[in-house]
Design a protein around this motif. Sequence first.
Motif, PDB file in Angstrom:
ATOM      1  N   VAL A   1      30.066 -51.723  21.247  1.00 39.17           N
ATOM      2  CA  VAL A   1      29.357 -50.688  20.490  1.00 39.17           C
ATOM      3  C   VAL A   1      28.498 -51.390  19.447  1.00 39.17           C
ATOM      4  O   VAL A   1      28.989 -52.280  18.740  1.00 39.17           O
TER       5      VAL A   1
ATOM      6  N   ASP B   1      41.055 -40.635  22.161  1.00 39.65           N
ATOM      7  CA  ASP B   1      40.331 -41.511  23.077  1.00 39.65           C
ATOM      8  C   ASP B   1      38.984 -40.899  23.461  1.00 39.65           C
ATOM      9  O   ASP B   1      37.982 -41.614  23.588  1.00 39.65           O
TER      10      ASP B   1
ATOM     11  N   ALA C   1      34.535 -53.873  22.020  1.00 39.04           N
ATOM     12  CA  ALA C   1      34.278 -52.471  22.370  1.00 39.04           C
ATOM     13  C   ALA C   1      32.854 -52.227  22.840  1.00 39.04           C
ATOM     14  O   ALA C   1      32.551 -51.134  23.318  1.00 39.04           O
TER      15      ALA C   1
ATOM     16  N   LEU D   1      36.656 -41.481  20.617  1.00 32.05           N
ATOM     17  CA  LEU D   1      36.282 -42.896  20.537  1.00 32.05           C
ATOM     18  C   LEU D   1      35.264 -43.253  21.617  1.00 32.05           C
ATOM     19  O   LEU D   1      34.356 -44.059  21.381  1.00 32.05           O
ATOM     20  N   ARG D   2      35.395 -42.675  22.785  1.00 35.71           N
ATOM     21  CA  ARG D   2      34.436 -42.956  23.864  1.00 35.71           C
ATOM     22  C   ARG D   2      33.052 -42.386  23.568  1.00 35.71           C
ATOM     23  O   ARG D   2      32.055 -42.892  24.099  1.00 35.71           O
ATOM     24  N   ARG D   3      32.989 -41.352  22.748  1.00 32.46           N
ATOM     25  CA  ARG D   3      31.701 -40.735  22.431  1.00 32.46           C
ATOM     26  C   ARG D   3      30.898 -41.501  21.379  1.00 32.46           C
ATOM     27  O   ARG D   3      29.724 -41.228  21.168  1.00 32.46           O
TER      28      ARG D   3
ATOM     29  N   ALA E   1      40.212 -47.708  24.476  1.00 33.20           N
ATOM     30  CA  ALA E   1      39.778 -46.330  24.716  1.00 33.20           C
ATOM     31  C   ALA E   1      38.504 -46.284  25.542  1.00 33.20           C
ATOM     32  O   ALA E   1      38.319 -45.379  26.368  1.00 33.20           O
ATOM     33  N   ARG E   2      37.629 -47.247  25.337  1.00 29.84           N
ATOM     34  CA  ARG E   2      36.339 -47.254  26.017  1.00 29.84           C
ATOM     35  C   ARG E   2      36.378 -48.015  27.340  1.00 29.84           C
ATOM     36  O   ARG E   2      35.366 -48.071  28.046  1.00 29.84           O
TER      37      ARG E   2
ATOM     38  N   ASN F   1      27.773 -38.560  16.742  1.00 28.57           N
ATOM     39  CA  ASN F   1      28.376 -39.629  17.541  1.00 28.57           C
ATOM     40  C   ASN F   1      28.327 -40.981  16.829  1.00 28.57           C
ATOM     41  O   ASN F   1      28.450 -42.030  17.449  1.00 28.57           O
TER      42      ASN F   1
ATOM     43  N   THR G   1      36.561 -51.247  27.788  1.00 27.77           N
ATOM     44  CA  THR G   1      35.859 -52.536  27.745  1.00 27.77           C
ATOM     45  C   THR G   1      36.819 -53.717  27.687  1.00 27.77           C
ATOM     46  O   THR G   1      36.394 -54.864  27.821  1.00 27.77           O
TER      47      THR G   1
ATOM     48  N   GLU H   1      28.510 -43.814  19.668  1.00 23.16           N
ATOM     49  CA  GLU H   1      27.319 -44.538  20.118  1.00 23.16           C
ATOM     50  C   GLU H   1      26.886 -45.619  19.138  1.00 23.16           C
ATOM     51  O   GLU H   1      26.142 -46.529  19.513  1.00 23.16           O
TER      52      GLU H   1
ATOM     53  N   LEU I   1      39.664 -49.428  19.952  1.00 30.11           N
ATOM     54  CA  LEU I   1      38.393 -48.880  20.425  1.00 30.11           C
ATOM     55  C   LEU I   1      38.060 -49.418  21.815  1.00 30.11           C
ATOM     56  O   LEU I   1      37.619 -48.665  22.700  1.00 30.11           O
TER      57      LEU I   1
END
Length: 608
Positions: free
Chosen positions: A320, A286, A318, A289-291, A421-422, A340, A424, A293, A418
């Motif tokens: 992204v 996680d 997500a 996944l948060r990193r 984990a983020r 990233n 969203t 970009e 994703l």
Amino acid sequence: MCGIVGFIGSNEATPIILDGLRRLEYRGYDSAGIATLNHGKVEIRRAAGKLVNLEMMLQERPLGGSCGIGHTRWATHGRPSEINAHPHCAGGIVVVHNGIIENYRFLKGMLTGKGHHFRSETDTEVIAHLIEHHFKETGSFEAAVRLALSELRGAYAVVVLCEKEPGHLIAAKSGSPLVVGHRGGEFYVASDIPAMLSRTREMIFLDDGEFVLFGNRDMKVSMLDGRKVRKESKTITWNPLLAEKGGYRHFMLKEIHEQPRAIADTLAGRIQEKGEVQLEELHLTDVELRRIEKLFIVACGTSWHAALIGKFFIEKLARVPVDVDIASEFRYRDPIVTGNTLTLLISQSGETADTLAALREAKGKKGKTVAVCNVVESSIARESDGVIYTHAGPEIGVASTKAFTTQIVALYMFAIRLGLARGTISSGQCRGMIHDLQALPEKVEKTLMQDGAIEEAARAYMGAKDFLFLGRGNQYPIALEGALKLKEISYIHAEGYPAGEMKHGPIALIDEQMPVVILAPRNETFEKVASNMEEVRARGGRVIAVTDHAGEELTGKADLILNLPAVPDDLMPVITAVPMQLLAYHVAALLGKDVDQPRNLAKSVTVE
């Protein structure tokens, strides 16, 4: 999973099983094995690669006995290797298996705690150990198999033999095909008809939940809970080539109709009861996944169309940014990849040369990589940091069908993972999306019921020299895919366009000779797409409307309306892909083209 053959009778089992496995080679496989009971002892021979490797081993170390089981494996859990090949054995219990056991990790943990030791990476070995566990408790082979199977969650077709019960063989199924053949007190069991067709044409088709005990020149069919079942034998009149295709005229048509099962298999084991998506082989935490970009999704051909749909999923769920690249262009534009950045590589075969080169470009720039692939231990799957396997099974037809729809499903699961984990999407939203995914196989089944209407449309428009496919939003990639399928197998020129772009060029081509396929699900752009239909009709074009809403808004706007089951808009590309496949198939078949092996095309493009 792939090919199963079993035999019990008075003749030598090994030649019969080998012959059956050869007749199942069309299904695709990566390893093979045979086990027999010989003088009260189980003997097993297994080899990675093609059947010839197993045959060479058997020449050096023959297997005797009149009861045995064999398997050709298409890897789903664990790489292709001798140790992962079937049959799997535990304490004299030997199993071959097709399907996917969703709760195998839980069962493996439980059995390990009881002292069982596992040698392979497969879910199948768990079945052998579980039967062994119950056999020690009950002392009954039949009872042990019934108890073990009742604890499995997922799909299976299994054939089991036991060293301590040399006169018996057991077969059972739930969700994967299994057929029994019989002749003169001898019995054959296989995953498909061709394996037995040279031996017998008298066959019994097992239904889900049925259990067969063979022995003493007799067989008894019952339900898993013990209730007796009466089965009618059927005489098979197919020729051997048609039998390989399951009665379908072409592999492509068979594979189109296999999509509900392929989607269910791709979901199996990934959907958790508490409402989460588990992608174990993703190998991203996680935190990682948060990193992220930026994402690149890189693919070729049909897989590129799946990538375009994946962009919609990931950006929506997500948040992204996503770039979608054709693999052959990716490394030549010097993409900006950082630590990233995540690059998703999509390849049905896992050997596509352009996609493999793109993977190495991303890794060379220190970016993380994940493959979406249908072939375990293929080059792209091995070289990526993580992988999401699409369990579509072997795809024989060159024009991809079930591999494409399972790629879309895999990308949707990744987007959910994703997004969770983020932060969203919420767990509540996730549960709703999972519910929609679980309903998808049944919706595809209902879509396939339009086959007859689509064949009639193909008959009406097969004489056209050009086709135009239009769609908006996530239906634009399906328009591209519909055009590609038609080009690939019928050799008719076709173009896919965003419906809103029609006025910027393609409208000049429209006349009474051009069929225009318009994808018009009931979503926020429905009214705009309906207006596009009117523009086509005003210029004499013939409109085929593909929709989940054949209401008054479309009355008089289309020559033919294909009304499909409604699903949430995110998943609608899976549904609308099916009539695109069937339309291309029927046009090509009616024109007498080589549907499964179209000219100039290869299943796996391994050169740049």
